[in-house]
Each structure stands twice: as C-alpha cells, then as structure tokens.
Write a protein that holds these residues in place. Structure first.
Motif, PDB file in Angstrom:
ATOM      1  N   ASN A  81       2.110   9.593 -12.177  1.00  0.00           N
ATOM      2  CA  ASN A  81       3.186   8.609 -12.316  1.00  0.00           C
ATOM      3  C   ASN A  81       3.079   7.532 -11.240  1.00  0.00           C
ATOM      4  O   ASN A  81       3.216   6.331 -11.513  1.00  0.00           O
ATOM      5  CB  ASN A  81       4.549   9.283 -12.203  1.00  0.00           C
ATOM      6  N   LEU A  82       2.841   7.980 -10.011  1.00  0.00           N
ATOM      7  CA  LEU A  82       2.721   7.051  -8.891  1.00  0.00           C
ATOM      8  C   LEU A  82       1.561   6.077  -9.119  1.00  0.00           C
ATOM      9  O   LEU A  82       1.709   4.865  -8.933  1.00  0.00           O
ATOM     10  CB  LEU A  82       2.519   7.831  -7.595  1.00  0.00           C
ATOM     11  N   LEU A  83       0.416   6.589  -9.524  1.00  0.00           N
ATOM     12  CA  LEU A  83      -0.748   5.728  -9.768  1.00  0.00           C
ATOM     13  C   LEU A  83      -0.504   4.770 -10.924  1.00  0.00           C
ATOM     14  O   LEU A  83      -0.932   3.609 -10.879  1.00  0.00           O
ATOM     15  CB  LEU A  83      -1.984   6.591 -10.047  1.00  0.00           C
ATOM     16  N   THR A  84       0.200   5.242 -11.948  1.00  0.00           N
ATOM     17  CA  THR A  84       0.540   4.362 -13.079  1.00  0.00           C
ATOM     18  C   THR A  84       1.428   3.208 -12.617  1.00  0.00           C
ATOM     19  O   THR A  84       1.200   2.039 -12.975  1.00  0.00           O
ATOM     20  CB  THR A  84       1.258   5.166 -14.179  1.00  0.00           C
ATOM     21  N   ALA A  85       2.430   3.525 -11.816  1.00  0.00           N
ATOM     22  CA  ALA A  85       3.324   2.486 -11.293  1.00  0.00           C
ATOM     23  C   ALA A  85       2.568   1.533 -10.374  1.00  0.00           C
ATOM     24  O   ALA A  85       2.822   0.311 -10.392  1.00  0.00           O
ATOM     25  CB  ALA A  85       4.496   3.127 -10.551  1.00  0.00           C
ATOM     26  N   MET A  86       1.649   2.048  -9.577  1.00  0.00           N
ATOM     27  CA  MET A  86       0.826   1.184  -8.726  1.00  0.00           C
ATOM     28  C   MET A  86      -0.007   0.234  -9.578  1.00  0.00           C
ATOM     29  O   MET A  86      -0.080  -0.968  -9.288  1.00  0.00           O
ATOM     30  CB  MET A  86      -0.093   2.039  -7.839  1.00  0.00           C
ATOM     31  N   LYS A  87      -0.639   0.772 -10.608  1.00  0.00           N
ATOM     32  CA  LYS A  87      -1.465  -0.069 -11.491  1.00  0.00           C
ATOM     33  C   LYS A  87      -0.624  -1.182 -12.114  1.00  0.00           C
ATOM     34  O   LYS A  87      -1.030  -2.355 -12.125  1.00  0.00           O
ATOM     35  CB  LYS A  87      -2.088   0.792 -12.588  1.00  0.00           C
ATOM     36  N   ASP A 105      -3.055  -1.831  -4.862  1.00  0.00           N
ATOM     37  CA  ASP A 105      -4.423  -1.310  -4.996  1.00  0.00           C
ATOM     38  C   ASP A 105      -4.928  -0.517  -3.791  1.00  0.00           C
ATOM     39  O   ASP A 105      -6.136  -0.340  -3.624  1.00  0.00           O
ATOM     40  CB  ASP A 105      -5.398  -2.457  -5.276  1.00  0.00           C
ATOM     41  N   LYS A 106      -4.006   0.000  -2.961  1.00  0.00           N
ATOM     42  CA  LYS A 106      -4.433   0.782  -1.792  1.00  0.00           C
ATOM     43  C   LYS A 106      -3.558   2.029  -1.653  1.00  0.00           C
ATOM     44  O   LYS A 106      -2.331   1.921  -1.629  1.00  0.00           O
ATOM     45  CB  LYS A 106      -4.333  -0.060  -0.511  1.00  0.00           C
ATOM     46  N   ILE A 107      -4.218   3.204  -1.525  1.00  0.00           N
ATOM     47  CA  ILE A 107      -3.481   4.450  -1.333  1.00  0.00           C
ATOM     48  C   ILE A 107      -4.236   5.362  -0.377  1.00  0.00           C
ATOM     49  O   ILE A 107      -5.445   5.550  -0.492  1.00  0.00           O
ATOM     50  CB  ILE A 107      -3.212   5.159  -2.682  1.00  0.00           C
ATOM     51  N   VAL A 108      -3.497   5.927   0.578  1.00  0.00           N
ATOM     52  CA  VAL A 108      -4.016   6.979   1.461  1.00  0.00           C
ATOM     53  C   VAL A 108      -3.417   8.285   0.957  1.00  0.00           C
ATOM     54  O   VAL A 108      -2.187   8.416   0.840  1.00  0.00           O
ATOM     55  CB  VAL A 108      -3.616   6.737   2.928  1.00  0.00           C
ATOM     56  N   ALA A 151       0.847  -1.195   0.000  1.00  0.00           N
ATOM     57  CA  ALA A 151       0.000   0.000   0.000  1.00  0.00           C
ATOM     58  C   ALA A 151       0.881   1.243   0.000  1.00  0.00           C
ATOM     59  O   ALA A 151       2.080   1.175   0.294  1.00  0.00           O
ATOM     60  CB  ALA A 151      -0.916   0.002   1.224  1.00  0.00           C
ATOM     61  N   VAL A 152       0.265   2.387  -0.315  1.00  0.00           N
ATOM     62  CA  VAL A 152       0.983   3.655  -0.410  1.00  0.00           C
ATOM     63  C   VAL A 152       0.294   4.690   0.475  1.00  0.00           C
ATOM     64  O   VAL A 152      -0.936   4.763   0.511  1.00  0.00           O
ATOM     65  CB  VAL A 152       1.008   4.165  -1.866  1.00  0.00           C
TER      66      VAL A 152
END
Length: 329
Positions: A98-104, A109-112, A68-69
């Motif tokens: 960029n961060l969301l792209t790398a997460m995908k 699948d979890k970010i605060v 998670a992030v």
C-alpha cells in the motif's frame, strides 16, 4: 519537503525521528500506535493511522509535501510470526505494498527500508555479508525478504529507489534519557535482564549453555539504537546524493554472548540477577553476527556506542527512570 517516517512512534523509529529533527529535517510520523507511543515522538507532525488503510495512506501523501520515506512499521516477534504468519504477511507485506502504491501515485521515489538480518536464515559465514544467500527460517524474516523483493521490482518498473538495512538486535536508549525501549510483551534480552534488576521478573532464562561458543551460550549482535538511527539518515542522504538502490548490513562485527550480556547488566545495575539454564530453543544458531564493513566504507557510518557496557548503561538509565515505560496506553 518532508521525510515520512512510518512506525516513527516505535523504538527505532522514534530515535530516527529525533536524529532527523536534530538535523533540521521536516518530519511527518505515521503510526497506528498499536505498538508505538505518542510520548516517544519528540518532534515533527504525528498522523495516527494504519498503512493497511489505502485511503488513509493516500491522504497522507495528498495532504503533505513528502520527499522520501523511512519505513519501520512492522511486527517483529519471531515466535509470534510462526504462530500467526498471516498476521505478519498482512501487516508487514500488504501494508508496505500500500505504501509503495501511494508513493508511486504521488511521485515519491526514495525509501529507506528497515529490514532484518533474519532474511539470511542459518548463516553461511560469520560475520554475515550482504552477498550471502537469503533463506529465512521464520515468517518474520520471510515477510521482510518479500518486501525487499518488491522493492527491487518497484525500482525497475517505477524508478522508486531504495536502501535496505539489515540488522539484528537494536539495543540501548537515547543518551538524553528521553526515549528508550518499551515493548509489550518484551522479547529482547537486554531489557528482559534489566526487568530482573528492577524486580519485574524473578529470573532470566538462558536457552542452551552447550553451544560451540567461548562460554557455551549464543552470541548475538547488539547495536545501539542511536547508531542505527544514524545509519538510516546516512542511507537517506545517499539516496539524495546518487539515487542508487543498495543493501547494507549493520553489525558490531563481533557479537556478545548471553552470559556476557547478563554479567554486564549485573555490573551496570549493581543488582544480583538470577539466571536459569533452560533447554535450547529450536532453530537458534550458535552465532549471529553481521558485517558492517560495506556501510562503513561507502557511507561513512561510524558507530559511537559499540561498547556493551555503554549500551547497557543507556538502557538502564531509561528503564530505571521509566519503570512503567511511556505509560501512555
């Protein structure tokens, strides 16, 4: 698996890292150290790099087992955002995409998300509710709202779940005195008043003394940074538990005026602090206070230090013992 904290060498980020470490979480900190400090990272693994570098952020996810992030990394100065909005869109929006792209790509699948109550703009209600309309009055608030909207669509398209936390003024320092607030330039009221007590500036300016408030000065929310850190950890726990996206305000519920803050700093420090009346600043609302009833009710958030004197005491303890900040630049 690890929790990735972006901007974890910054003020709120470093306190959240410490909160996670104390809960035996594995933590990875990503920070470009433009605003953050190596000495503020008291645990976990620090990786120095910039989220605007797509290859860099991809490598972080490739080389670490991230669950998670918690995303802090952002520019936060309202005045600067008005003067240089593209700088803020590049750092606050492009970097987050960029961060969301790398997460995908990595299947995380979890970010605060550390947002701001500045997304509301001129408040419709006091205290501000999560359901109130969002009309930011500056580019800083607009960039945070742009990210909030991107998170909504990333949830629908990719199943990346989010918790958005909106708040105003983080304040104080960790009770241990090990970490605190070290911004350059400093724009927050409590450390600015403390700088007068330390002889680092001659006086503090009060921008407007004729507002429709009890003492004529602006009223603002001040939340202790450790209470904010706790809220970010509770948000992460919610995502782990039910996987549902949501938004929460964080506030103290009543707010404190500029004069109240100055008087409390005088009391805590024992210093006579010169205050100069100055004209109002354009766009400064009389009262900005957010309601945190929802997060208290749903996540059990209980602020431990909502007393202004206690907040200032922790800040004073940090600043008087670290007069040059972290001194690691």
């Amino acid at each position: 698996m690890a929790v990735l904290v972006t901007g974890g060498a910054g003020y709120i980020g470093s306190h959240t890292v410490l909160e996670l470490i104390e809960k035996n979480e594995e933590v990875i900190v990503v920070d470009n150290l433009e605003k953050g400090h190596k000495k503020a990272v008291l645990g976990g693994k620090l990786i120095v790099g910039d989220l605007r570098d797509m290859d860099f952020i991809r490598s972080v996810f490739k080389n670490n087992n991230i669950e998670a992030v918690i995303h802090f990394a952002a520019y936060i100065e309202v005045g600067e955002s008005v003067k240089d909005p593209l700088k803020y869109y590049n750092n606050n929006v492009v970097a987050t995409l960029n961060l969301l792209t790398a997460m995908k790509e990595a299947g995380v699948d979890k970010i605060v998300f550390s947002s701001t109550a500045a997304t509301y703009g001129e408040p419709e209600n006091i205290p501000i509710q999560e359901t109130d309309k969002t009309f930011p009055t500056n580019p800083y608030g607009e960039t945070k709202l742009a990210v909030e909207k991107a998170l909504k669509w990333a949830d629908k398209a990719y199943g990346i779940k989010h918790i958005i936390l909106r708040y105003f003024n983080a304040s104080g320092a960790h009770e241990s005195g090990k970490i605190g607030e070290d911004h350059n330039p400093e724009t927050h009221l409590i450390p600015l008043v403390i700088q007068v007590a330390l002889g680092k500036r001659e006086s503090i300016k009060i921008f407007g003394n004729d507002y429709n408030t009890p003492d004529g000065t602006c009223v603002r929310d001040y939340i202790h940074v450790s209470d904010l850190a706790q809220a970010h950890v509770l948000a992460l726990e919610k995502l782990r538990k039910d996987g549902e996206s949501d938004v929460y305000n964080l506030g103290n519920g009543k707010g404190f005026s500029v004069k109240e803050v100055i008087n409390v700093v005088r009391k805590v420090t024992g210093h006579s602090i010169k205050a100069d009346d100055s004209p109002r600043r354009p766009g400064d609302p009389a009262v900005l206070v957010a309601s945190s009833e929802k997060i208290k009710r749903e996540l059990g958030w209980v602020p431990k230090m909502n007393d202004l004197e206690k907040i200032v005491e922790t800040a004073w303890n940090w600043h008087k013992n670290n007069i040059n900040g972290f001194d690691d630049k």
